[in-house]
Scaffold this motif. Structure first.
Motif, PDB file in Angstrom:
ATOM      1  N   GLY A  96       0.786  -1.220   0.000  1.00  0.00           N
ATOM      2  CA  GLY A  96       0.000   0.000   0.000  1.00  0.00           C
ATOM      3  C   GLY A  96       0.817   1.269   0.000  1.00  0.00           C
ATOM      4  O   GLY A  96       0.263   2.374  -0.055  1.00  0.00           O
ATOM      5  N   SER A  97       2.146   1.160   0.035  1.00  0.00           N
ATOM      6  CA  SER A  97       2.988   2.351   0.151  1.00  0.00           C
ATOM      7  C   SER A  97       3.969   2.418  -1.016  1.00  0.00           C
ATOM      8  O   SER A  97       3.874   1.660  -1.981  1.00  0.00           O
ATOM      9  CB  SER A  97       3.730   2.313   1.489  1.00  0.00           C
ATOM     10  OG  SER A  97       4.328   3.558   1.780  1.00  0.00           O
ATOM     11  N   HIS A  98       4.931   3.343  -0.921  1.00  0.00           N
ATOM     12  CA  HIS A  98       5.931   3.472  -1.979  1.00  0.00           C
ATOM     13  C   HIS A  98       7.063   2.458  -1.776  1.00  0.00           C
ATOM     14  O   HIS A  98       7.136   1.773  -0.761  1.00  0.00           O
ATOM     15  CB  HIS A  98       6.459   4.905  -2.064  1.00  0.00           C
ATOM     16  CG  HIS A  98       6.922   5.479  -0.755  1.00  0.00           C
ATOM     17  ND1 HIS A  98       7.046   6.822  -0.531  1.00  0.00           N
ATOM     18  CD2 HIS A  98       7.304   4.896   0.421  1.00  0.00           C
ATOM     19  CE1 HIS A  98       7.475   7.050   0.697  1.00  0.00           C
ATOM     20  NE2 HIS A  98       7.652   5.894   1.281  1.00  0.00           N
ATOM     21  N   LEU A  99       7.954   2.377  -2.765  1.00  0.00           N
ATOM     22  CA  LEU A  99       8.972   1.325  -2.766  1.00  0.00           C
ATOM     23  C   LEU A  99       9.918   1.357  -1.563  1.00  0.00           C
ATOM     24  O   LEU A  99      10.307   0.283  -1.076  1.00  0.00           O
ATOM     25  CB  LEU A  99       9.779   1.391  -4.062  1.00  0.00           C
ATOM     26  CG  LEU A  99       9.008   1.116  -5.370  1.00  0.00           C
ATOM     27  CD1 LEU A  99       9.936   1.211  -6.567  1.00  0.00           C
ATOM     28  CD2 LEU A  99       8.342  -0.251  -5.316  1.00  0.00           C
ATOM     29  N   PRO A 100      10.330   2.519  -1.038  1.00  0.00           N
ATOM     30  CA  PRO A 100      11.246   2.469   0.114  1.00  0.00           C
ATOM     31  C   PRO A 100      10.632   1.873   1.374  1.00  0.00           C
ATOM     32  O   PRO A 100      11.366   1.466   2.272  1.00  0.00           O
ATOM     33  CB  PRO A 100      11.615   3.947   0.326  1.00  0.00           C
ATOM     34  CG  PRO A 100      11.410   4.587  -1.010  1.00  0.00           C
ATOM     35  CD  PRO A 100      10.216   3.896  -1.587  1.00  0.00           C
ATOM     36  N   ASP A 101       9.301   1.829   1.469  1.00  0.00           N
ATOM     37  CA  ASP A 101       8.667   1.226   2.641  1.00  0.00           C
ATOM     38  C   ASP A 101       8.643  -0.297   2.466  1.00  0.00           C
ATOM     39  O   ASP A 101       7.797  -0.854   1.759  1.00  0.00           O
ATOM     40  CB  ASP A 101       7.245   1.762   2.819  1.00  0.00           C
ATOM     41  CG  ASP A 101       7.216   3.076   3.566  1.00  0.00           C
ATOM     42  OD1 ASP A 101       8.236   3.433   4.172  1.00  0.00           O
ATOM     43  OD2 ASP A 101       6.167   3.756   3.545  1.00  0.00           O
ATOM     44  N   VAL A 102       9.585  -0.956   3.111  1.00  0.00           N
ATOM     45  CA  VAL A 102       9.767  -2.402   2.976  1.00  0.00           C
ATOM     46  C   VAL A 102       9.080  -3.114   4.151  1.00  0.00           C
ATOM     47  O   VAL A 102       9.240  -2.718   5.308  1.00  0.00           O
ATOM     48  CB  VAL A 102      11.264  -2.759   2.932  1.00  0.00           C
ATOM     49  CG1 VAL A 102      11.461  -4.270   2.870  1.00  0.00           C
ATOM     50  CG2 VAL A 102      11.922  -2.083   1.726  1.00  0.00           C
ATOM     51  N   ASP A 126      17.302   3.948   0.505  1.00  0.00           N
ATOM     52  CA  ASP A 126      17.503   3.919  -0.947  1.00  0.00           C
ATOM     53  C   ASP A 126      17.282   2.504  -1.476  1.00  0.00           C
ATOM     54  O   ASP A 126      17.902   1.552  -0.987  1.00  0.00           O
ATOM     55  CB  ASP A 126      18.918   4.382  -1.321  1.00  0.00           C
ATOM     56  CG  ASP A 126      19.075   4.587  -2.815  1.00  0.00           C
ATOM     57  OD1 ASP A 126      18.939   5.736  -3.275  1.00  0.00           O
ATOM     58  OD2 ASP A 126      19.326   3.594  -3.523  1.00  0.00           O
ATOM     59  N   VAL A 127      16.397   2.398  -2.467  1.00  0.00           N
ATOM     60  CA  VAL A 127      16.180   1.115  -3.146  1.00  0.00           C
ATOM     61  C   VAL A 127      16.317   1.302  -4.661  1.00  0.00           C
ATOM     62  O   VAL A 127      15.624   0.664  -5.450  1.00  0.00           O
ATOM     63  CB  VAL A 127      14.806   0.503  -2.786  1.00  0.00           C
ATOM     64  CG1 VAL A 127      14.777   0.044  -1.349  1.00  0.00           C
ATOM     65  CG2 VAL A 127      13.655   1.481  -3.070  1.00  0.00           C
ATOM     66  N   GLY A 128      17.248   2.165  -5.048  1.00  0.00           N
ATOM     67  CA  GLY A 128      17.506   2.371  -6.467  1.00  0.00           C
ATOM     68  C   GLY A 128      16.651   3.471  -7.058  1.00  0.00           C
ATOM     69  O   GLY A 128      16.227   4.399  -6.374  1.00  0.00           O
ATOM     70  N   GLY A 129      16.400   3.365  -8.364  1.00  0.00           N
ATOM     71  CA  GLY A 129      15.611   4.394  -9.029  1.00  0.00           C
ATOM     72  C   GLY A 129      16.470   5.493  -9.631  1.00  0.00           C
ATOM     73  O   GLY A 129      17.703   5.428  -9.644  1.00  0.00           O
ATOM     74  N   MET A 130      15.795   6.552 -10.094  1.00  0.00           N
ATOM     75  CA  MET A 130      16.456   7.589 -10.873  1.00  0.00           C
ATOM     76  C   MET A 130      17.314   8.551 -10.054  1.00  0.00           C
ATOM     77  O   MET A 130      18.178   9.228 -10.598  1.00  0.00           O
ATOM     78  CB  MET A 130      15.407   8.389 -11.656  1.00  0.00           C
ATOM     79  CG  MET A 130      14.759   7.606 -12.792  1.00  0.00           C
ATOM     80  SD  MET A 130      13.423   8.520 -13.603  1.00  0.00           S
ATOM     81  CE  MET A 130      14.294   9.982 -14.175  1.00  0.00           C
ATOM     82  N   ALA A 131      17.047   8.650  -8.744  1.00  0.00           N
ATOM     83  CA  ALA A 131      17.793   9.599  -7.917  1.00  0.00           C
ATOM     84  C   ALA A 131      17.957   9.025  -6.515  1.00  0.00           C
ATOM     85  O   ALA A 131      17.181   8.167  -6.091  1.00  0.00           O
ATOM     86  CB  ALA A 131      17.049  10.940  -7.853  1.00  0.00           C
ATOM     87  N   PRO A 132      18.974   9.477  -5.776  1.00  0.00           N
ATOM     88  CA  PRO A 132      19.146   9.006  -4.401  1.00  0.00           C
ATOM     89  C   PRO A 132      17.869   9.196  -3.589  1.00  0.00           C
ATOM     90  O   PRO A 132      17.176  10.206  -3.706  1.00  0.00           O
ATOM     91  CB  PRO A 132      20.279   9.903  -3.871  1.00  0.00           C
ATOM     92  CG  PRO A 132      21.056  10.285  -5.088  1.00  0.00           C
ATOM     93  CD  PRO A 132      20.034  10.426  -6.176  1.00  0.00           C
ATOM     94  N   LEU A 147      13.909  -0.661  -7.089  1.00  0.00           N
ATOM     95  CA  LEU A 147      13.727  -2.102  -6.963  1.00  0.00           C
ATOM     96  C   LEU A 147      12.343  -2.410  -6.408  1.00  0.00           C
ATOM     97  O   LEU A 147      11.932  -1.875  -5.385  1.00  0.00           O
ATOM     98  CB  LEU A 147      14.800  -2.668  -6.024  1.00  0.00           C
ATOM     99  CG  LEU A 147      14.739  -4.160  -5.708  1.00  0.00           C
ATOM    100  CD1 LEU A 147      15.099  -4.984  -6.939  1.00  0.00           C
ATOM    101  CD2 LEU A 147      15.677  -4.489  -4.544  1.00  0.00           C
ATOM    102  N   ARG A 148      11.615  -3.297  -7.082  1.00  0.00           N
ATOM    103  CA  ARG A 148      10.307  -3.749  -6.600  1.00  0.00           C
ATOM    104  C   ARG A 148      10.324  -5.265  -6.539  1.00  0.00           C
ATOM    105  O   ARG A 148      10.533  -5.932  -7.555  1.00  0.00           O
ATOM    106  CB  ARG A 148       9.192  -3.255  -7.518  1.00  0.00           C
ATOM    107  CG  ARG A 148       7.800  -3.731  -7.102  1.00  0.00           C
ATOM    108  CD  ARG A 148       6.684  -2.983  -7.817  1.00  0.00           C
ATOM    109  NE  ARG A 148       6.762  -3.054  -9.254  1.00  0.00           N
ATOM    110  CZ  ARG A 148       5.760  -3.431 -10.051  1.00  0.00           C
ATOM    111  NH1 ARG A 148       4.599  -3.814  -9.515  1.00  0.00           N
ATOM    112  NH2 ARG A 148       5.907  -3.428 -11.364  1.00  0.00           N
TER     113      ARG A 148
END
Length: 547
Positions: A96-102, A126-132, A147-148
């Motif tokens: 239900g959240s964005h990628l950094p919420d693991v 940080d889990v990757g993507g276009m910017a830190p 990363l997903r």
């Protein structure tokens, strides 16, 4: 009968203690400032049917997310979690959240019997993507955000799966930080599983199950009793989220209708803007979180946080909208921006439903600042992630709080010493924005300002709203001043957009000023002693004619 009435309360406090101890373990073992010091995480406890039965008072936006996460993960896997395992995932349409919420989930078993589950959600830096920081603007697809991973076995038969840990390390600019925090999440679950098993065995399985049933039923009954007084009422409210399409400013509508019938609450978001090719979309579950938070805040803050809350609430969201987005639309700002704007719309509706308990609009976003690059002192990548407080909206009978996280977030402040020790940045000033609070009989809270000098070239991402639309007042109170961000460098002063990812050079000074909170009531009725106290503290609400 007395024992039957007492036991659910004893179990409720025991379950709450399990969730709180999980949080304490996570704080003690986490690597990152974001989890260790800012405490951007939540912990929950579930019964054997995967119903949320307790959640620690950590992050409000995680309330509706954790509530169904175990059931969603089990359904996605097509099988229950194996004993002595832990599952990890960051798929937004499960968490239900964005990628950094693991999210890390662990089953709890004793002698082959499934007693329940424990889980935690923590914001990885940080889990990757276009910017830190993995929360960049300029994205149009979830694949660009980082990363997903689907549900994967982080622990198998009690042993760590090094391959899964390696996957997260490979997908991050800060591999050691992410690996350390993942292991901390696993450690927190280990503590939680042990404590939940002890509680069940100490209580007795049948007695525990009966107490949990009573606990959830009582939560539903208590909410229905609050709703009964509102039967037959229906209200609507519309607010907007600031967005930009190309060179044009766009207002994305958030429309909500509340209706109470037969002691049940219906929340309908029909009329809300469709999903966009940008990261301000939200999965449906985060919208549900906003509803649960607002219901608790406006009707009964003491309601336990468990699955019983949802039994008296129906949430309707239009598919393919910014409050119920489909994959692969990006969702990076769903917590920092969209949840706050949904919450404001709900509060505006509740102000009409409960006219004697109105609250003005607060700062309107989590005001995130994300800075990343290479630290010249170590040669290693870093990622600074922090949300800044703002002004709380004034209430009937009380000024709004100054410089505080509002509504959907309550993370802690990053101390200046930690910032300067961990990152190539120097904090130049930190304080309240004078004149940012909305005037009224009770003024709103003041926004925050922080000035930072970059000591290395950096990629900077900003998540702010209320730069064009000011936080509104209630009962004749005045609006607060909006947010703004400026960069001061060799080229002079530049006003930055509220939502942007930009490259800034070493030596640039970045100044963030968050929005204040709206005022409540006629400002001519303000107590003179309150005005004098503000003046003595070097503060004053926004001038009435400053628009």
């Amino acid at each position: 009968m007395v024992e039957d009435a007492i036991l659910p309360e004893v179990v409720r406090h025991g379950l709450q203690a399990v969730a709180e101890e999980m949080g304490a373990a996570l704080i003690r073992t986490a690597y990152s400032v974001n989890i260790r010091d800012r405490r951007d995480f939540s912990c929950g406890v579930f019964d054997a049917q995967a119903q949320l039965i307790a959640q620690a008072e950590h992050i409000p936006v995680h309330l509706g997310l954790l509530s169904g996460v175990v059931g969603r993960v089990v359904a996605d896997m097509g099988a229950d979690l194996p004993a002595s395992s832990m599952i990890v995932t960051n798929n937004p349409w499960l968490t239900g959240s964005h990628l950094p919420d693991v999210v890390v989930i662990a089953p709890v078993d004793h002698e082959g019997v499934r007693l329940g589950y424990v889980a935690n959600m923590a914001h990885q830096v940080d889990v990757g993507g276009m910017a830190p920081g993995s929360l960049a603007l300029g994205v149009s697809d979830i694949m660009q955000e980082g990363l997903r991973v689907p549900p994967m076995l982080l622990m198998r038969a009690g042993s760590l799966d090094e391959t899964v840990l390696a996957l997260f390390r490979l997908g991050s600019r800060t591999p050691d930080m992410v690996a350390g925090d993942l292991l901390a999440q696993a450690a927190a679950n280990t503590i939680g599983a042990r404590r939940l098993a002890e509680l069940v065995l100490r209580t007795g399985q049948a007695e525990f199950d009966g107490a949990v049933t009573a606990l959830l039923d009582n939560t539903t009954l208590r909410l229905k009793q609050r709703l009964a007084a509102l039967d037959g009422r229906s209200v609507t409210f519309r607010d907007v989220l600031e967005w930009r399409e190309g060179e044009h400013d766009v207002d994305l509508a958030i429309h909500v209708r509340l209706g109470v019938k037969d002691s049940n609450l219906m929340v309908d978001f029909e009329g809300t803007s469709g999903q966009v090719r940008g990261p301000v979309n939200a999965p449906r579950f985060i919208t549900t979180s906003c509803v649960l938070y607002t219901v608790k805040a406006m009707l009964d803050p003491g309601l336990p946080s468990n699955a019983g809350l949802l039994r008296a609430i129906e949430v309707r969201t239009p598919k393919g909208s910014i409050v119920d987005a489909d994959p692969p639309f990006p969702v990076g700002l769903c917590t920092s921006i969209t949840s706050s704007r949904v919450c404001d719309a709900l509060l505006g509706a509740f102000d009409q439903l409960l006219p004697d308990h109105q609250i003005a609009a607060s700062t309107g976003s989590m005001n995130a600042l994300i800075v990343g690059g290479t630290d010249p002192a170590t040669g290693r990548a870093y990622s600074y992630v922090e949300t800044y407080g703002g002004g709380q909206g004034a209430l009937s009978g009380r000024d709004g709080a100054d410089g505080i996280h509002c509504n959907m977030t309550n993370t802690a402040n990053s101390p200046v010493e930690f910032i300067e020790r961990e990152y190539p940045m120097t904090v130049l000033h930190y304080g309240l924005v004078n004149g940012s609070a909305g005037a009224g009989q009770f003024r709103g809270g003041h926004g925050l300002t922080r000035g930072i000098r970059l000591e290395a070239d950096a990629a900077v991402t900003l998540h702010l709203d209320r730069t064009r639309h000011e936080p509104w007042g209630a009962e004749g109170g005045r609006p607060a001043r909006g947010a703004r961000v400026t960069a001061v460098g060799d080229d002079g002063i530049t006003i930055l957009p509220g939502k942007a990812t930009v490259s800034l050079a070493k030596g640039t000074m970045l100044v963030v000023e968050t929005a204040g909170g709206g005022g409540w009531g006629d400002s001519t009725m303000r107590d003179p002693s309150a005005a004098r106290a503000d003046a003595e503290n070097g503060l004053a609400p926004r001038a009435e004619d400053a628009r």
